[in-house]
Design an enzyme around this catalytic site. Sequence first.
Site, mmCIF file in Angstrom:
data_model
loop_
_atom_site.group_PDB
_atom_site.id
_atom_site.type_symbol
_atom_site.label_atom_id
_atom_site.label_comp_id
_atom_site.label_asym_id
_atom_site.label_seq_id
_atom_site.Cartn_x
_atom_site.Cartn_y
_atom_site.Cartn_z
ATOM 1 N N ASP A 32 0.767 -1.179 0.146
ATOM 2 C CA ASP A 32 -0.026 -0.052 -0.049
ATOM 3 C C ASP A 32 0.865 1.351 -0.121
ATOM 4 O O ASP A 32 1.938 1.293 0.531
ATOM 5 C CB ASP A 32 -0.969 0.037 1.149
ATOM 6 C CG ASP A 32 -2.210 1.091 1.207
ATOM 7 O OD1 ASP A 32 -2.274 1.333 0.083
ATOM 8 O OD2 ASP A 32 -2.674 1.228 2.152
ATOM 9 N N ASN A 80 -11.030 -2.590 -5.398
ATOM 10 C CA ASN A 80 -10.306 -1.484 -6.143
ATOM 11 C C ASN A 80 -11.006 -1.351 -7.298
ATOM 12 O O ASN A 80 -10.746 -0.312 -8.344
ATOM 13 C CB ASN A 80 -8.836 -2.114 -6.225
ATOM 14 C CG ASN A 80 -7.807 -1.925 -5.186
ATOM 15 O OD1 ASN A 80 -7.016 -2.874 -4.847
ATOM 16 N ND2 ASN A 80 -8.308 -0.946 -4.216
HETATM 17 C C1 IPE Z 1 -5.471 -2.629 -0.297
HETATM 18 O O1 IPE Z 1 -5.233 -1.454 -0.501
HETATM 19 C C2 IPE Z 1 -5.642 -3.604 -1.487
HETATM 20 C C3 IPE Z 1 -4.188 -3.458 -2.074
HETATM 21 C C4 IPE Z 1 -3.196 -3.262 -1.611
HETATM 22 C C5 IPE Z 1 -4.319 -4.386 -3.405
HETATM 23 P P1 IPE Z 1 -6.284 -0.155 -0.634
HETATM 24 O O2 IPE Z 1 -5.185 1.169 -0.727
HETATM 25 O O3 IPE Z 1 -7.101 -0.647 -1.635
HETATM 26 O O4 IPE Z 1 -7.053 -0.335 0.786
HETATM 27 P P2 IPE Z 1 -7.793 0.842 1.561
HETATM 28 O O5 IPE Z 1 -8.832 0.975 0.559
HETATM 29 O O6 IPE Z 1 -6.941 1.852 2.064
HETATM 30 O O7 IPE Z 1 -8.466 0.058 2.966
HETATM 31 C C1 IPE Z 2 -1.510 0.336 -3.417
HETATM 32 O O1 IPE Z 2 -1.265 1.471 -3.414
HETATM 33 C C2 IPE Z 2 -1.803 -0.393 -4.710
HETATM 34 C C3 IPE Z 2 -3.192 -0.798 -4.988
HETATM 35 C C4 IPE Z 2 -4.134 -0.533 -4.013
HETATM 36 C C5 IPE Z 2 -3.468 -1.183 -6.149
HETATM 37 P P1 IPE Z 2 -2.589 2.644 -3.413
HETATM 38 O O2 IPE Z 2 -2.900 2.955 -4.873
HETATM 39 O O3 IPE Z 2 -3.682 2.152 -2.622
HETATM 40 O O4 IPE Z 2 -1.873 3.864 -2.825
HETATM 41 P P2 IPE Z 2 -2.269 4.758 -1.766
HETATM 42 O O5 IPE Z 2 -2.948 4.060 -0.722
HETATM 43 O O6 IPE Z 2 -3.359 5.727 -2.303
HETATM 44 O O7 IPE Z 2 -1.257 5.941 -1.375
HETATM 45 MG MG MG Z 3 -4.096 2.518 -0.810
#
Ligand code: IPE
Ligand code: IPE
Ligand code: MG
Length: 257
Positions: A32, A80
């Site tokens: 993340d 997502n």
């Molecule tokens: C969790 O991250 C999913 C992945 C790392 C693929 P998100 O960024 O989607 O999670 P939330 O929405 O902050 O909980």
């Molecule tokens: C994790 O990084 C990747 C996926 C969830 C696909 P994020 O895209 O959630 O990045 P933040 O949490 O917005 O910084």
């Molecule tokens: Mg995220």
Amino acid sequence: MGGTPVFALIKVNLKETINTSRLPKHIAIIMDGNGRWAKQKGMLRAFGHKNGTKAVRETVEACAELGIKNLTLYAFSTENWNRPKIEIDTLMRLLVSSLKKETTTLSDHNIKLAAIGNLNALPNKVHRELKEVIAHTKDNTHMTLTLALSYGSREELVNAFKEISNKVKNNIISSESIDESLINNHLYTRNLPDVDLIIRTSGEQRISNFLLWQIAYAELYFTSILWPDFTKENLYQAIVEYQKRERRFGKTSEQIN
Ligand code: IPE
Ligand code: IPE
Ligand code: MG
């Protein structure tokens, strides 16, 4: 590839070592912070995702070198799909190009690729590429790298319960035979051991619908490092911390020692 020694102490820094006879059998990572990493640099989120793939390669290699048998990476959740289409498209494009690029890296390290999630929901191109790499690496034995794609733990459990109830209805199994191992065998992760260590980067301290059943007794490790900045050293640090913990599984400390 030389075999991993049965017992070795790997020096992580001046003070700390990893004992390879007590490695987690299964590490799961919630990768993340790509978006925030890019934002900090005044760049678009896509730039963060692109750099996130470098951290994936570094982590996979570090795990393989240490002798971790199972690594599961949360790459795309069922939730997502609610992101803007342009970001989903970028993520799917990156997936295809990484799969294409990394096939030899996987084979060089004797790594088998697997995937969990609702793979039918993925664009055809991604699904096809994924199936190709899975087939290409199916006989590799050093480590299993599982990608969680279009994965949601609740969806996985709903599917398992549906399958089981159908089997009961059709007299294939009796309701008395439902136990933990039967439920386990109806999950995407049926071929994997329970998770020992779950790591989440970016400072968020939540599970976000990842492996709810499988992490029942996992050690949780949270770090504020944003995923694109995650390095081998950060992985080692997580394992050092894991090895310091006493896993009691409900028993007393005296029983363990
Ligand atoms: C969790 O991250 C999913 C992945 C790392 C693929 P998100 O960024 O989607 O999670 P939330 O929405 O902050 O909980
Ligand atoms: C994790 O990084 C990747 C996926 C969830 C696909 P994020 O895209 O959630 O990045 P933040 O949490 O917005 O910084
Ligand atoms: Mg995220």
